[in-house]
Design a protein around this motif. Structure first.
Motif, PDB file in Angstrom:
ATOM      1  N   UNK A 160       0.531  -0.700   0.480  1.00  0.00           N
ATOM      2  CA  UNK A 160      -0.096   0.458   0.177  1.00  0.00           C
ATOM      3  C   UNK A 160       0.827   1.471  -0.237  1.00  0.00           C
ATOM      4  N   UNK A 161       2.233   1.061  -0.098  1.00  0.00           N
ATOM      5  CA  UNK A 161       3.225   2.088  -0.073  1.00  0.00           C
ATOM      6  C   UNK A 161       2.521   3.108  -1.250  1.00  0.00           C
ATOM      7  N   UNK A 162       2.009   4.872  -0.760  1.00  0.00           N
ATOM      8  CA  UNK A 162       1.970   5.463  -1.373  1.00  0.00           C
ATOM      9  C   UNK A 162       3.337   6.803  -1.536  1.00  0.00           C
ATOM     10  N   UNK A 163       4.154   6.986  -0.810  1.00  0.00           N
ATOM     11  CA  UNK A 163       5.154   7.747  -1.692  1.00  0.00           C
ATOM     12  C   UNK A 163       5.991   7.290  -3.049  1.00  0.00           C
ATOM     13  N   UNK A 164       7.030   8.269  -3.192  1.00  0.00           N
ATOM     14  CA  UNK A 164       7.736   8.012  -4.250  1.00  0.00           C
ATOM     15  C   UNK A 164       8.319   6.966  -4.664  1.00  0.00           C
ATOM     16  N   UNK A 165       8.534   6.536  -6.063  1.00  0.00           N
ATOM     17  CA  UNK A 165       9.969   5.692  -6.058  1.00  0.00           C
ATOM     18  C   UNK A 165      10.928   5.702  -7.427  1.00  0.00           C
ATOM     19  N   UNK A 166      11.800   6.140  -7.340  1.00  0.00           N
ATOM     20  CA  UNK A 166      13.026   6.204  -8.078  1.00  0.00           C
ATOM     21  C   UNK A 166      13.676   4.295  -8.506  1.00  0.00           C
ATOM     22  N   UNK A 167      14.669   4.404  -9.470  1.00  0.00           N
ATOM     23  CA  UNK A 167      15.168   3.404  -9.601  1.00  0.00           C
ATOM     24  C   UNK A 167      16.447   4.937 -10.685  1.00  0.00           C
ATOM     25  N   UNK A 168      18.113   4.130 -10.664  1.00  0.00           N
ATOM     26  CA  UNK A 168      18.591   4.290 -11.303  1.00  0.00           C
ATOM     27  C   UNK A 168      19.536   3.402 -11.861  1.00  0.00           C
ATOM     28  N   UNK A 169      19.671   4.103 -13.219  1.00  0.00           N
ATOM     29  CA  UNK A 169      20.325   2.746 -14.155  1.00  0.00           C
ATOM     30  C   UNK A 169      21.547   2.572 -14.921  1.00  0.00           C
ATOM     31  N   UNK A 170      22.654   1.852 -14.878  1.00  0.00           N
ATOM     32  CA  UNK A 170      23.639   2.259 -15.449  1.00  0.00           C
ATOM     33  C   UNK A 170      24.382   1.191 -17.058  1.00  0.00           C
ATOM     34  N   UNK A 171      23.437   2.086 -18.107  1.00  0.00           N
ATOM     35  CA  UNK A 171      23.313   1.466 -19.519  1.00  0.00           C
ATOM     36  C   UNK A 171      22.374   0.769 -20.063  1.00  0.00           C
ATOM     37  N   UNK A 172      21.283  -0.330 -19.245  1.00  0.00           N
ATOM     38  CA  UNK A 172      20.554  -1.066 -19.439  1.00  0.00           C
ATOM     39  C   UNK A 172      19.144  -0.698 -18.869  1.00  0.00           C
ATOM     40  N   UNK A 173      18.268   0.463 -19.626  1.00  0.00           N
ATOM     41  CA  UNK A 173      17.160   0.577 -19.376  1.00  0.00           C
ATOM     42  C   UNK A 173      16.353  -0.424 -19.379  1.00  0.00           C
ATOM     43  N   UNK A 174      16.394  -1.388 -20.356  1.00  0.00           N
ATOM     44  CA  UNK A 174      15.286  -2.146 -20.278  1.00  0.00           C
ATOM     45  C   UNK A 174      14.706  -3.191 -18.882  1.00  0.00           C
ATOM     46  N   UNK A 175      16.175  -2.968 -18.414  1.00  0.00           N
ATOM     47  CA  UNK A 175      16.161  -3.638 -17.200  1.00  0.00           C
ATOM     48  C   UNK A 175      15.664  -2.849 -15.493  1.00  0.00           C
ATOM     49  N   UNK A 176      16.183  -1.877 -16.220  1.00  0.00           N
ATOM     50  CA  UNK A 176      15.063  -1.496 -15.274  1.00  0.00           C
ATOM     51  C   UNK A 176      13.742  -0.919 -15.545  1.00  0.00           C
ATOM     52  N   UNK A 177      13.577  -0.736 -17.133  1.00  0.00           N
ATOM     53  CA  UNK A 177      11.933  -0.674 -17.279  1.00  0.00           C
ATOM     54  C   UNK A 177      11.291  -1.924 -16.685  1.00  0.00           C
ATOM     55  N   UNK A 178      11.990  -2.871 -16.939  1.00  0.00           N
ATOM     56  CA  UNK A 178      11.108  -3.775 -16.418  1.00  0.00           C
ATOM     57  C   UNK A 178      10.796  -4.247 -14.887  1.00  0.00           C
ATOM     58  N   UNK A 179      11.733  -3.752 -13.898  1.00  0.00           N
ATOM     59  CA  UNK A 179      12.149  -3.242 -12.574  1.00  0.00           C
ATOM     60  C   UNK A 179      10.440  -2.410 -12.640  1.00  0.00           C
ATOM     61  N   UNK A 180      10.956  -1.435 -13.463  1.00  0.00           N
ATOM     62  CA  UNK A 180       9.714  -0.431 -12.525  1.00  0.00           C
ATOM     63  C   UNK A 180       8.174  -0.602 -13.628  1.00  0.00           C
ATOM     64  N   UNK A 181       8.340  -1.683 -14.355  1.00  0.00           N
ATOM     65  CA  UNK A 181       6.962  -2.084 -14.196  1.00  0.00           C
ATOM     66  C   UNK A 181       6.067  -3.053 -13.534  1.00  0.00           C
ATOM     67  N   UNK A 182       7.377  -4.323 -12.880  1.00  0.00           N
ATOM     68  CA  UNK A 182       6.924  -4.907 -11.584  1.00  0.00           C
ATOM     69  C   UNK A 182       6.372  -3.794 -10.232  1.00  0.00           C
ATOM     70  N   UNK A 183       7.315  -2.784 -10.083  1.00  0.00           N
ATOM     71  CA  UNK A 183       7.173  -2.056  -9.486  1.00  0.00           C
ATOM     72  C   UNK A 183       5.348  -1.333  -9.489  1.00  0.00           C
ATOM     73  N   UNK A 184       5.011  -0.390 -11.029  1.00  0.00           N
ATOM     74  CA  UNK A 184       3.777   0.294 -11.268  1.00  0.00           C
ATOM     75  C   UNK A 184       2.993  -1.383 -10.747  1.00  0.00           C
ATOM     76  N   UNK A 185       2.951  -2.244 -10.940  1.00  0.00           N
ATOM     77  CA  UNK A 185       1.702  -3.217 -11.141  1.00  0.00           C
ATOM     78  C   UNK A 185       1.794  -4.065  -9.717  1.00  0.00           C
ATOM     79  N   UNK A 186       2.691  -3.748  -8.533  1.00  0.00           N
ATOM     80  CA  UNK A 186       2.330  -4.519  -7.407  1.00  0.00           C
ATOM     81  C   UNK A 186       2.010  -3.440  -6.153  1.00  0.00           C
TER      82      UNK A 186
END
Length: 295
Positions: free
Chosen positions: A232-258
């Protein structure tokens, strides 16, 4: 308008536009690439993708922190405008920058009686450091005084969580963070270490996980375990990545769904040239607010 400046180091790894939109000032670290010195200026002097490609191509990188003299000049520039300063440094568990800033504070305050610099060791790094700065900007805009905001930062900085993994051990081995033997075994077994930042602001390896798919899932699981109010977390969430945007996008998609109650979409940033000099390409880091870090 507050009578103080909110400031940090470029290692907070937000974009220049983000810093400017939130009125957060920053001072740049430095790095060397093949013997040439550059400012860690958020990709302005050298695009960050070009920097990581140079590492892949065998370029030699080194980093240097902001020294006391640079800090003193930086703080004095605000004093001359009649402004005090709250400055947060990169974690003392990673860098000696906190000590340099403290020394500069003593020197510059002696030269400008009546002016004040408050220094806080963020115990944070990369866009986790940035997430802390973004929250402090909110509180400043709500009217907190310099002393109130400094106290809040000290009281809550350990509630900022960093969980990250790498899918490429090359530069962890090169930098001595992983032994050559362990690194070679890890590569053969497709190990992706899961790490976090401890309550002392140090990078700690927590688990060795086989395959990138499993370590991505484990990273999001840690957020469910430690985030404020769980899923039920309602704060902001950041990700940082080093030349692996697609992996970061996968994590972001999972976070936004969960975590359906997030404050906005997950923000994905670059790991900048200072921290990236040590991680190399292939690192994804997830940041959120949660329970106090105790180990």
């Amino acid at each position: 308008m507050p009578n103080y400046v909110l400031s940090c180091c470029s290692t907070a790894d937000l974009s220049r536009e983000h810093f400017e939109s939130r009125n957060i000032k920053y001072i740049c670290f430095h790095y060397q690439l093949d013997g040439v010195t550059y400012p860690d200026d958020l990709g302005q002097t050298m695009p960050i993708d070009k920097f990581y490609q140079a590492m892949v191509d065998g370029g030699d990188t080194r980093t240097s922190q902001v020294n006391a003299e640079e800090f003193e000049t930086y703080f004095a520039s605000f004093f001359e405008q009649g402004l005090d300063v709250l400055h947060l440094t990169l974690s003392s568990g990673i860098s000696g920058t906190y000590n340099s800033a403290r020394l500069a504070k003593e020197n510059v305050e002696a030269k400008y009686p009546g002016r004040k610099v408050c220094i806080v060791d963020s115990l944070a790094a990369s866009s986790g450091f940035g997430l802390l700065m973004d929250k402090l900007a909110d509180l400043r805009d709500e009217g907190m005084s310099l002393d109130e905001l400094t106290a809040w930062a000290e009281a809550h900085k350990k509630n900022l969580h960093h969980w990250f993994f790498t899918s490429d051990l090359t530069f962890f081995i090169k930098g001595g963070r992983v032994s050559k033997t362990s690194g070679m075994v890890g590569k053969l077994l497709n190990i992706c270490p899961l790490l976090n930042v401890s309550h002392e602001g140090k990078l700690i390896a927590r688990e060795k996980i086989r395959t990138k798919r499993k370590v991505i899932a484990a990273t999001v699981d840690r957020m469910a375990q430690f985030a404020e109010n769980g899923t039920d977390y309602s704060g902001k969430c950041y990700i940082s990545q080093s030349a692996c945007y697609e992996d970061a996008r996968t994590v972001a998609d999972l976070v936004e769904a969960r975590f359906p109650h997030l404050n906005g979409k997950v923000e994905i940033n670059h790991i900048g040239t200072t921290i990236g000099s040590h991680t190399g390409p292939g690192t994804v880091a997830l940041f959120f607010w949660g329970s106090e870090r105790i180990d």
